[in-house]
Design an enzyme around this catalytic site. Structure first.
Site, mmCIF file in Angstrom:
data_model
loop_
_atom_site.group_PDB
_atom_site.id
_atom_site.type_symbol
_atom_site.label_atom_id
_atom_site.label_comp_id
_atom_site.label_asym_id
_atom_site.label_seq_id
_atom_site.Cartn_x
_atom_site.Cartn_y
_atom_site.Cartn_z
ATOM 1 N N LYS A 138 38.820 48.117 33.445
ATOM 2 C CA LYS A 138 39.189 47.455 34.699
ATOM 3 C C LYS A 138 39.876 46.117 34.432
ATOM 4 O O LYS A 138 40.821 45.737 35.135
ATOM 5 C CB LYS A 138 37.951 47.247 35.578
ATOM 6 C CG LYS A 138 38.252 46.603 36.944
ATOM 7 C CD LYS A 138 39.225 47.431 37.769
ATOM 8 C CE LYS A 138 39.640 46.727 39.070
ATOM 9 N NZ LYS A 138 38.591 46.621 40.051
ATOM 10 N N LYS B 282 39.771 35.889 40.295
ATOM 11 C CA LYS B 282 38.495 36.089 39.606
ATOM 12 C C LYS B 282 38.626 37.105 38.480
ATOM 13 O O LYS B 282 38.130 36.901 37.366
ATOM 14 C CB LYS B 282 37.444 36.551 40.623
ATOM 15 C CG LYS B 282 36.055 36.814 40.067
ATOM 16 C CD LYS B 282 35.807 38.268 39.720
ATOM 17 C CE LYS B 282 35.801 39.159 40.939
ATOM 18 N NZ LYS B 282 35.494 40.579 40.577
#
Length: 298
Positions: free
Chosen positions: A180, A248
């Site tokens: 990811k 983030k």
């Protein structure tokens, strides 16, 4: 392993944000019984009206469930959902084989620690972050990157088949989160490239929509050019994935690279652009709003 039909599952679902709400709906429509929890009550009330069962705490979502899915904003939120007297770990105590699946984007070292805690309690842990955004969540077309033991991933497959079109068992616990991070790097950097290219076209007096059409089908063609480029051309920045979330994720990827001794300069530059966008107050917009930095709108 005998696979239960989904209508025999009770699934705890913690985190009902942009992605979690449609994912929970898809599991409910497929026949699973859902026990749902969210920090703010609004999404719980909306989904309860569809027949899902509110759970006052993450522990309550886990208790009595066959599996619990965590879909929250960041690593700290996963830790909060797992720990304490009202956490998921308390809810799975004494229940061997309970499945915990983190489908958000969580730091790799923490993921491995969370998995160890769940396994010490007798449970199975899978990190299974997703790609596809809110559209993919709604259409059940997510790409799912799974990390965990073969047994744990196989146990989770009935859930994954409802939520996504492509499921890849990448490797052991933490491997899904590594994949990811790679995904978010490529997405963030490609959004940056598309934003700069379309800003260049507009500044040169050429219609960026026509430029985007001209690039479609060539080597520059991509899902980002299609979807996010369309948003840039039309100025539609309602969030499918927020800029704060992209920032983030870029910081998380940079932390991972630093821990491995890697210098990734394009990642650092792109992270800085998202920081600027967020600092200017546009963090709640879609990450394609990065183009605003190059068109004089910010």
């Amino acid at each position: 392993m005998t696979e239960l039909p989904l209508d025999a599952w009770t699934v705890g679902f913690v985190g009902l944000g942009l992605m979690g709400r449609p994912m929970a709906r898809n599991l409910h429509r497929a026949g699973a019984s859902l026990r749902i929890h969210n920090r703010s009550p609004g999404p719980v009330e909306a989904l309860a009206a569809d027949g899902m069962h509110p759970a006052p705490t993450p522990r309550a979502a886990a208790e009595g469930s066959d599996a619990v899915i965590v879909m929250v904003t960041d690593t700290a939120a996963v830790a909060a959902a797992l720990h304490g007297p009202d956490g998921i770990l308390a809810g799975i105590a004494g229940r061997p084989g309970m499945l915990v699946v983190d489908m958000g984007t969580t730091a790799v070292p923490d993921t491995r620690r969370f998995a160890a805690e769940v396994e010490a309690a007798g449970g199975l842990y899978v990190d299974a972050p997703v790609s596809g955004g809110e559209i993919g969540a709604r259409e059940a077309s997510l790409s799912i990157m799974a990390g965990g033991t073969p047994e744990a991933v196989e146990r989770a497959m009935p859930l994954f088949r409802v939520l996504g079109r492509r499921v890849t068992h990448v490797g052991p616990v933490g491997a899904g989160q590594v994949a990811k991070s790679a995904n978010q790097m490529i997405v963030g950097l490609t959004i940056g490239a598309v934003a700069e290219a379309l800003a260049l076209a507009r500044a040169a007096g050429v219609d960026p929509a026509r430029v985007r059409d001209a690039l479609d089908g060539g080597f520059a063609s991509s899902r980002v050019l299609d979807l996010h480029g369309g948003r840039m051309v039309e100025g539609r920045f309602e969030p499918g994935a927020r800029a704060t979330t992209q920032l983030k994720d870029m910081r998380q990827a940079e932390d991972l690279a630093r821990s491995l001794g890697l210098d990734l300069p394009a990642l650092s530059l792109n992270r800085g652009l998202y920081e600027k966008l967020v600092d200017l107050g546009d963090g709640g917009l879609d990450h394609s709003a990065l183009i605003r930095l190059f068109e004089g709108e910010r």
